[in-house]
Design an enzyme around this catalytic site. Structure first.
Site, PDB file in Angstrom:
ATOM      1  N   ASP A  43       0.844  -1.198   0.000  1.00  0.00           N
ATOM      2  CA  ASP A  43       0.000   0.000   0.000  1.00  0.00           C
ATOM      3  C   ASP A  43       0.879   1.248   0.000  1.00  0.00           C
ATOM      4  O   ASP A  43       1.362   1.683   1.041  1.00  0.00           O
ATOM      5  CB  ASP A  43      -0.917  -0.012   1.234  1.00  0.00           C
ATOM      6  N   LYS A  90       1.572   7.939   0.430  1.00  0.00           N
ATOM      7  CA  LYS A  90       1.992   7.954   1.838  1.00  0.00           C
ATOM      8  C   LYS A  90       3.361   8.608   1.961  1.00  0.00           C
ATOM      9  O   LYS A  90       4.148   8.577   1.017  1.00  0.00           O
ATOM     10  CB  LYS A  90       2.103   6.504   2.350  1.00  0.00           C
ATOM     11  N   ASP A 150      -5.687   6.470  -0.574  1.00  0.00           N
ATOM     12  CA  ASP A 150      -5.059   5.687   0.495  1.00  0.00           C
ATOM     13  C   ASP A 150      -6.095   4.993   1.378  1.00  0.00           C
ATOM     14  O   ASP A 150      -5.753   4.158   2.205  1.00  0.00           O
ATOM     15  CB  ASP A 150      -4.155   6.610   1.328  1.00  0.00           C
ATOM     16  N   GLU A 176      -7.952   2.608   0.656  1.00  0.00           N
ATOM     17  CA  GLU A 176      -8.194   1.619  -0.396  1.00  0.00           C
ATOM     18  C   GLU A 176      -8.730   0.293   0.133  1.00  0.00           C
ATOM     19  O   GLU A 176      -9.419  -0.428  -0.595  1.00  0.00           O
ATOM     20  CB  GLU A 176      -6.901   1.378  -1.187  1.00  0.00           C
ATOM     21  N   ARG A 178     -11.054  -0.469   2.234  1.00  0.00           N
ATOM     22  CA  ARG A 178     -12.518  -0.561   2.240  1.00  0.00           C
ATOM     23  C   ARG A 178     -13.062  -0.734   0.823  1.00  0.00           C
ATOM     24  O   ARG A 178     -14.111  -1.348   0.634  1.00  0.00           O
ATOM     25  CB  ARG A 178     -13.114   0.668   2.941  1.00  0.00           C
TER      26      ARG A 178
HETATM   27  N1  BES Z   1      -3.154   0.258   5.301  1.00  0.00           N
HETATM   28  C1  BES Z   1      -3.515   1.508   5.826  1.00  0.00           C
HETATM   29  C2  BES Z   1      -3.782   1.492   7.321  1.00  0.00           C
HETATM   30  C3  BES Z   1      -2.612   1.202   8.221  1.00  0.00           C
HETATM   31  C4  BES Z   1      -1.886   2.229   8.775  1.00  0.00           C
HETATM   32  C5  BES Z   1      -2.289  -0.084   8.539  1.00  0.00           C
HETATM   33  C6  BES Z   1      -0.840   1.971   9.625  1.00  0.00           C
HETATM   34  C7  BES Z   1      -1.236  -0.351   9.406  1.00  0.00           C
HETATM   35  C8  BES Z   1      -0.514   0.662   9.938  1.00  0.00           C
HETATM   36  C9  BES Z   1      -4.795   2.005   5.148  1.00  0.00           C
HETATM   37  O1  BES Z   1      -4.953   1.619   3.831  1.00  0.00           O
HETATM   38  C10 BES Z   1      -4.749   3.491   5.159  1.00  0.00           C
HETATM   39  O2  BES Z   1      -3.892   4.035   4.536  1.00  0.00           O
HETATM   40  N2  BES Z   1      -5.684   4.108   5.864  1.00  0.00           N
HETATM   41  C11 BES Z   1      -5.723   5.516   5.956  1.00  0.00           C
HETATM   42  C12 BES Z   1      -7.174   5.941   5.845  1.00  0.00           C
HETATM   43  C13 BES Z   1      -7.364   7.399   5.688  1.00  0.00           C
HETATM   44  C14 BES Z   1      -6.825   7.880   4.358  1.00  0.00           C
HETATM   45  C15 BES Z   1      -8.829   7.717   5.797  1.00  0.00           C
HETATM   46  C16 BES Z   1      -5.143   5.925   7.297  1.00  0.00           C
HETATM   47  O3  BES Z   1      -5.348   5.202   8.286  1.00  0.00           O
HETATM   48  O4  BES Z   1      -4.463   6.932   7.348  1.00  0.00           O
HETATM   49 ZN    ZN Z   2      -4.030  -0.111   3.290  1.00  0.00          ZN
HETATM   50 MN    MN Z   3      -4.023   2.907   2.477  1.00  0.00          MN
END
Ligand code: BES
Ligand code: ZN
Ligand code: MN
Length: 487
Positions: free
Chosen positions: A256, A263, A333, A335, A337
């Site tokens: 990701d 990110k 990001d 993604e 869901r």
């Molecule tokens: N895979 C990440 C979530 C994550 C973050 C997992 C840290 C493990 C450690 C997910 O896809 C993500 O990026 N979520 C975002 C959502 C936001 C953009 C609403 C997040 O948590 O920042």
């Molecule tokens: Zn993710």
């Molecule tokens: Mn993500």
């Protein structure tokens, strides 16, 4: 690592567990008598006080048959399951590199022996796939641990299902630890196919099939990657052929980057583990097969790679999910869901699930909320929530229930589409769960477990959790299935 149970000792190294009362257990007492009080002396010297993690080793004179007696702290005489697992882990760690290939663990009750054995197994996991320069002394010498019990057959029977679950943990750890250039959707699919050796039926759908099904939300995530997205379908049909299955769903984002909503660079390498939910599902399927569970379970994993690219989805794109609901992508990001909503649809379109449990490293917000000690549980069914909570307590893979509700759901309103894929800063884990719930049909029992904080080990490592990947999930799910559907 071979773990066995026997009524007779045979190894040249014998382990005795000593509590903080620091008196020798019965079998050690006998040996102590034969050896002129050598063991009792070892108890008194140094800082050994019977605490978990403490070890005192006694070399015995030549000709005594046994070369060494090792005293391992057990804390109290009534250690709980978690402590017994830790004791197993500590004794493995103490003996792994000591130069012996086999040890006997003496003077434990049969029930204790089974949990200690599990701790040994969990602690003995290694991931050396990419190490080419391991020195001999970095490789464990210990390969057989025998627990001395009063009824070997009974202990083996009790250990069977726990070992099966731990095999699932091992598989989940391997998958999460693998580098993202090795584990991408298609190579992952090949690994899932290997589960057929154990009796799991595996089917893989590629992008053409997913397009036919209209799974455009999931496909949208993968469209910026040169790797083809895959849906993995695993079936363990150990129950009555007419019985509806339990369905497990896993987020399998092999890497990701965040996509166009890129990110930050620091720590991005951890996103190799963003397929931890799918690894938990695959591991559970293996566990069920290993113990020949009398139940029908389907595991569905959405395997994609989230990359920025000329062809990637943009913030502002509107995707038509397989359910027909439209989604405005405001952040590429968010993604996970998008993948899960289509897989959840598939679960309900193709099966009549008795319950659906999805697992995902879904939000950073759950790590802020619960840290690394509990996964977040979101659930529309109190009895399902209770059963999962209980199973997690039993196996030490704990979940903590979080709320759902219409006030959170409103945060998903979009100017253009049925919903947007983010809910703003407040309650980020809950709005992610609300998003998923929009794809769960009326009357379907559903739980979502956000494992972002527990899928890999940050900071202090437990002795039973020695690698980066924790392998969280299979023990919890296997226990829940056994308790709920097989008894
Ligand atoms: N895979 C990440 C979530 C994550 C973050 C997992 C840290 C493990 C450690 C997910 O896809 C993500 O990026 N979520 C975002 C959502 C936001 C953009 C609403 C997040 O948590 O920042
Ligand atoms: Zn993710
Ligand atoms: Mn993500």
């Amino acid at each position: 690592m071979k773990i066995s149970f026997s009524e007779k000792t045979s190894a040249e190294v014998q382990i005795f567990l000593v509590s903080e009362k620091s008196s020798l257990p019965a079998a050690a007492e006998a040996l102590n008598g034969q050896q002129d009080g050598l063991l009792a002396e070892a108890l008194k010297t140094g800082s050994f006080a019977g605490k978990v993690g403490q070890v005192a080793s006694v070399v015995l004179p030549a000709g005594s048959g046994i070369r060494r007696a090792v005293l391992v702290g057990r804390g109290t005489d009534e250690a709980d399951d978690r402590t017994l697992e830790r004791i197993g882990g500590e004794l493995y760690k103490a003996m792994a590199h000591a130069g012996f290939s086999a040890i006997d663990v003496c003077d434990v009750t049969d029930t204790e022996a089974v949990r200690i054995a599990l701790g040994v197994k969990l602690a003995a996991y290694r991931f050396d796939t990419y190490r080419t320069q391991l020195k001999e002394d970095q490789k464990p010498t210990l390969d057989t641990v025998t627990l001395i019990v009063s009824d070997g057959q009974e202990a083996r029977t009790a250990f069977g299902p726990l070992e099966a679950a731990a095999d699932g943990t091992y598989l989940a750890r391997d998958l999460v630890n693998l580098a993202p250039n090795d584990l991408y959707p298609e190579s992952y699919a090949r690994r899932l196919e290997a589960l057929s050796e154990h009796g799991v039926e595996v089917e893989i759908l590629g992008e053409a099939a997913l397009e036919q099904l209209g799974m455009n939300a999931m496909l949208g995530v993968g469209q910026g990657s040169v790797r083809e997205s895959q849906l993995g379908i695993m079936k363990w049909m150990g129950g009555d052929p007419d019985e509806d299955p339990v369905v497990l769903v896993g987020k399998g984002v092999c890497f990701d980057t965040g996509g166009v909503s890129l990110k930050p660079g620091a720590g991005m390498e951890d996103m190799r583990g963003d397929m931890g939910g799918s690894a938990a599902v695959a591991g559970t399927m293996l566990a069920l097969a290993r113990r020949k569970a009398k139940v029908n379970v389907v595991g569905l994993v959405g395997l994609v790679e989230n990359m920025p690219d000329g062809n990637a989805i943009r913030p502002g794109d509107v995707l038509v999910s397989a359910s027909g609901q439209t989604i405005e992508v405001q952040n590429t990001d968010a993604e996970g869901r998008l993948v899960l909503c289509d897989v959840l649809w598939y679960a309900q379109e193709h099966f009549k699930p008795r319950a659906i449990v999805d697992l995902a490293t879904l939000t950073g917000a759950i790590v802020i909320g619960l840290g690394h000690h509990y996964a977040g549980l979101f659930c529309n069914d109190d009895s399902l929530a209770e059963a999962l909570t209980r199973a997690g307590q039993t196996e030490g893979e704990r979940v903590w229930r979080m709320p759902l509700g219409p006030e959170y759901d409103r945060q998903l309103k979009s100017k253009f589409a049925d919903m947007r894929n983010i809910g703003g800063r407040p309650a980020g884990s809950i709005t992610a769960a609300q998003f998923l719930q929009r794809f769960v049909q009326e009357g379907v029992s559903w739980a979502h477990i956000d494992i972002a904080g527990v899928a890999w080990v940050e900071g202090e490592k437990a002795v039973t959790d020695p690698s980066w990947a924790s392998g969280f999930g299979p023990r919890l799910l296997d226990r829940w299935i056994a308790q709920t559907y097989e008894s």
